[in-house]
Design a protein around this motif. Structure first.
Motif, short mmCIF file in Angstrom:
data_model
loop_
_atom_site.label_atom_id
_atom_site.label_comp_id
_atom_site.label_asym_id
_atom_site.label_seq_id
_atom_site.Cartn_x
_atom_site.Cartn_y
_atom_site.Cartn_z
N GLY A 175 0.96 -1.04 0.00
CA GLY A 175 -0.10 -0.13 0.08
C GLY A 175 0.80 1.55 0.19
N ARG A 176 -0.04 2.45 0.55
CA ARG A 176 1.04 3.26 0.19
C ARG A 176 0.14 4.52 1.78
NH1 ARG A 176 -1.09 7.04 -4.73
NH2 ARG A 176 -3.48 6.07 -5.33
N PRO A 177 1.36 5.36 1.61
CA PRO A 177 0.67 6.38 2.60
C PRO A 177 -0.85 6.44 2.08
CG PRO A 177 2.26 6.63 2.57
CD PRO A 177 2.14 5.83 1.39
N PRO A 178 -2.12 7.64 3.27
CA PRO A 178 -3.15 7.96 2.57
C PRO A 178 -2.94 9.71 2.18
CG PRO A 178 -2.77 7.87 5.00
CD PRO A 178 -1.51 6.85 4.72
N ASP A 179 -4.14 9.19 2.11
CA ASP A 179 -4.16 11.19 0.81
C ASP A 179 -4.66 11.50 2.74
OD1 ASP A 179 -5.21 13.18 0.03
OD2 ASP A 179 -5.46 12.20 -1.49
N PHE A 180 -4.38 12.67 2.81
CA PHE A 180 -4.12 13.84 3.88
C PHE A 180 -5.53 14.11 3.42
CE2 PHE A 180 0.53 14.52 3.94
CZ PHE A 180 0.61 14.50 5.44
N PRO A 199 -7.89 7.26 7.10
CA PRO A 199 -8.62 6.36 7.68
C PRO A 199 -8.66 6.54 9.64
CG PRO A 199 -6.27 5.86 7.76
CD PRO A 199 -6.10 7.01 7.08
N PRO A 200 -10.09 5.50 9.79
CA PRO A 200 -10.45 6.11 11.04
C PRO A 200 -9.11 5.47 12.03
CG PRO A 200 -12.30 4.70 10.06
CD PRO A 200 -11.04 5.51 9.07
N GLY A 201 -8.86 5.85 13.19
CA GLY A 201 -8.05 5.63 13.82
C GLY A 201 -5.92 6.05 13.57
N CYS A 202 -5.74 4.66 13.77
CA CYS A 202 -4.85 4.74 13.62
C CYS A 202 -4.51 4.52 12.36
CB CYS A 202 -3.82 3.52 14.54
SG CYS A 202 -2.06 3.60 13.52
N ARG A 203 -3.38 6.01 11.15
CA ARG A 203 -3.23 6.41 9.74
C ARG A 203 -2.74 5.54 8.95
NH1 ARG A 203 -3.35 12.86 10.42
NH2 ARG A 203 -4.59 12.90 10.89
N PHE A 204 -1.41 4.34 10.26
CA PHE A 204 -0.94 3.05 9.54
C PHE A 204 -1.79 1.75 9.86
CE2 PHE A 204 2.63 -0.34 9.57
CZ PHE A 204 2.56 0.09 9.11
N ALA A 205 -2.63 1.61 10.36
CA ALA A 205 -3.49 0.71 10.56
C ALA A 205 -3.66 -0.68 8.61
CB ALA A 205 -4.97 0.53 11.56
N PRO A 206 -4.00 0.26 8.38
CA PRO A 206 -4.66 -0.14 7.33
C PRO A 206 -3.57 -1.17 6.35
CG PRO A 206 -5.49 1.49 6.87
CD PRO A 206 -4.85 1.87 7.97
N ARG A 207 -2.09 -0.60 6.65
CA ARG A 207 -1.07 -1.02 6.21
C ARG A 207 -0.66 -2.22 7.15
NH1 ARG A 207 2.03 3.18 3.05
NH2 ARG A 207 3.52 2.30 2.36
N CYS A 208 -1.12 -2.31 8.15
CA CYS A 208 -0.28 -2.64 9.84
C CYS A 208 -0.39 -4.30 9.35
CB CYS A 208 -0.25 -2.03 10.60
SG CYS A 208 0.19 -2.13 11.83
#
Lengths: 276, 319
Positions: B268-273, B277-286
């Motif tokens: 994946g890649r860092p989210p768009d500003f 994502p809700p909660g921890c921003r790294f969670a979707p890639r973690c």
């Protein structure tokens, strides 16, 4: 073409970029970009050859000559046993060449037009380089190539480059190259514009494709660490000359050249800290 | 010391606020080399601009405070006034700055031009300092009389560092100072930079995406992700025993010489500003994400004696 022919054979390649034009001071030759370079990648040695060097080493000139984007002054190049260039002159036409060798460039954001949907590149490659069946119906070949790099047609259809990250665009570059079913892919600094977290996904993709599809890679880079990780055979270039050639482990254990040692020492790794 | 106190900062765009730095607190300590790491688009350069007080491009602080405090603690300057102390207290080596030299001026006059507002020492003394600084950076004396086009990229980058350092600022802020250079030249320049810092005892903040570079030169390392501070602490803690899954992912994705064990990147890649994502921003890639991660956006908390990290399930992993 036999199964034992070298995947890539480069003999006595020389290239001097002529100075000229407004401030060039006539047609005198500059330093040699390539000075009598010979190397061979045999199938029994592996599928991935890395060419490592810093700016001005001649690594990109070598890549461009193998892709026939630059004409050599002298020397010969063969891919999978087929001569593609001899004494600076072409020996096969461009279509035959592109079915043998495909490029992947450094900056994926500049490799695709801002105005065209990226699928245009996939279809054009299939129609220009495919066999009769592929020209009639390019989709199966495109789907297959996209699947090989972990993408799907529905993800790609109708989208321009803005819809993709650098890593995804580089995957698309690889998919486009695969459609031609080449014997050799020449990738010039393919991960230097890609974020560090994604670099390994691209490098791992090269490894996987070389093993699964049997396509050979020339990986041009300034980064010894990824070259070591990926390659079966490694060449180190400096100022137009090959200073080291062999298996990565052997080069790392006993570099034969002072420059190689300096290069190895200068890599900022996480394992050791320099004493400053 | 520069203090960043719970700062939200970024840009106003037609689509809304871009919070490139979001609820970040950290200190830049006197006399240290602080490395700032993270992928592109994670807020590294914005944070550096805050530390320099550079608001010319529309950067705004929406809440929180950035200020400088002198070592005695008697004088504080708010970042809105940092620009009055550029060259004297703060100097900045921007990204790609080796292309910023005036092609029509020789090096010495360009260096003399810099910092005239703040530093009015007499010309002879300043010339002597230029000569000394260039020598400290391993540049030959004749460099002063040359034009930029007569210098290699590495020499131009050294001149830029010299330009930022010769006026003896307290803090030098450098954005990707060696990114365009070959590794052998990069090593020489980093060694120059560290020696210069030791001789002058000033503070250096280096922004770089290259963790290996931070490992070599930084005393402490801060890792940003999607505008949030993921982890900050000593070099050995953050890069030697990373505790935040993002730092672990970055460290794991670096190939090591002599080791051909398969390594994975972070998918994946860092989210768009604009679409966090809700909660921890790294969670979707973690890889370690659990259900609770989507409901919690933690601030960094202490983990061991020499770091803080922002994750609800911290666990050290040997790099």
């Amino acid at each position: 073409m036999t199964g034992t022919a070298p995947l890539l054979e480069v003999r006595n390649l020389r290239k001097v970029y002529r100075r000229g034009g407004l401030f060039g001071g006539g047609s005198g030759g500059g330093p040699a970009a390539l000075d009598d370079v010979s190397l061979t990648l045999r199938p029994e040695d592996g599928k991935v050859l890395s060419i490592v060097g810093e700016s001005g080493s001649g690594k990109t000139t070598l890549a461009r000559i193998v892709l026939r984007l630059v004409t050599a002054d002298s020397g010969t190049v063969s891919v999978a046993g087929e001569p593609i260039m001899a004494q600076g002159g072409r020996t096969i036409d461009n279509r035959a060449l592109r079915k043998l060798v495909q490029p992947i460039f450094q900056n994926p954001f500049e490799a695709f037009s801002l105005q065209l949907p990226v699928e245009e590149y996939l279809f054009r490659t299939a129609i220009n380089l495919g066999d009769a069946a592929m020209r009639r119906d390019p989709r199966p070949a495109i789907d297959e190539a996209l699947a090989a790099v972990g993408l799907s047609y529905s993800r790609v259809a109708g989208k321009g480059i803005r819809a993709f990250s650098g890593g995804e665009l580089q995957r698309l570059s690889v998919a486009r190259a695969l459609i031609a079913r080449p014997r050799l892919i020449v990738a010039d600094e393919p991960v230097s514009m890609v974020d560090a977290s994604l670099r390994m996904t691209i490098v791992n993709l090269f490894k996987e494709l070389s093993q699964k599809l049997g396509v050979a890679f020339v990986y041009i880079t300034h980064d010894l660490s990824t070259a070591y990780y990926l390659s079966d055979v490694m060449a180190i270039m400096r100022q137009g000359a090959l200073v080291e050639f062999g298996r990565p482990e052997a080069i790392l254990q006993s570099p034969s050249n002072d420059y190689t040692r300096a290069l190895l020492d200068a890599i900022p790794t996480l394992d050791r800290r320099w004493s400053i | 010391m520069i203090v960043v106190d719970n700062v939200v900062a970024g840009y106003r765009t037609p689509a809304g606020l871009v919070k490139a730095v979001d609820r970040v607190s950290l200190e830049v300590r006197d006399g240290e080399i602080l490395g700032i790491a993270g992928e592109s688009g994670c807020g590294k350069t914005t944070l550096l601009k805050l530390l320099y007080g550079s608001f010319g491009d529309g950067l705004e602080i929406f809440s929180g405070r950035v200020y400088w405090r002198d070592p005695d603690g008697r004088r504080t300057i708010d970042c809105a006034d940092f620009h009055r102390h550029w060259w004297e207290i703060f100097s900045y080596v921007p990204q790609g700055s080796m292309s910023a030299l005036n092609p029509l001026m020789r090096i010495a006059p360009q260096m003399l031009d810099a910092g005239t507002g703040a530093n009015r020492a007499d010309m002879a003394a300043r010339r002597a300092r230029i000569a000394r600084t260039l020598a400290e950076l391993d540049l030959p004396a004749r460099t002063q009389r040359l034009y930029p086009h007569q210098l290699s990229g590495g020499m131009r980058q050294r001149v830029m560092i010299g330009l930022a350092a010769y006026v003896d600022p307290d803090v030098v802020l450098a954005d990707e100072p060696t990114t365009a250079l070959d590794v052998v030249v990069q090593r020489q320049i980093l060694e120059n930079l560290v020696r210069l810092q030791r001789a002058r005892r000033n503070t250096i903040v280096i922004v770089s995406h290259d963790l290996g570079l931070h490992r070599q030169v930084a005393d402490r390392v801060a890792v940003l992700y999607a505008g949030r501070l993921a982890e900050i602490g000593s070099n050995d803690a953050v890069l030697g025993r990373p505790a935040h899954p993002y730092t672990q992912g970055l460290v794991d994705s670096l190939p090591r010489l002599g080791d051909r064990q398969p390594r994975q990147g972070i998918d994946g890649r860092p989210p768009d500003f604009m679409a966090m994502p809700p909660g921890c921003r790294f969670a979707p890639r973690c890889r370690r994400a659990i259900a609770a991660c989507a409901g919690s956006d933690p601030d960094p908390r202490p983990h061991g004696s020499d770091r803080t990290a922002a994750c609800i399930q911290l666990e050290e992993v040997a790099a």
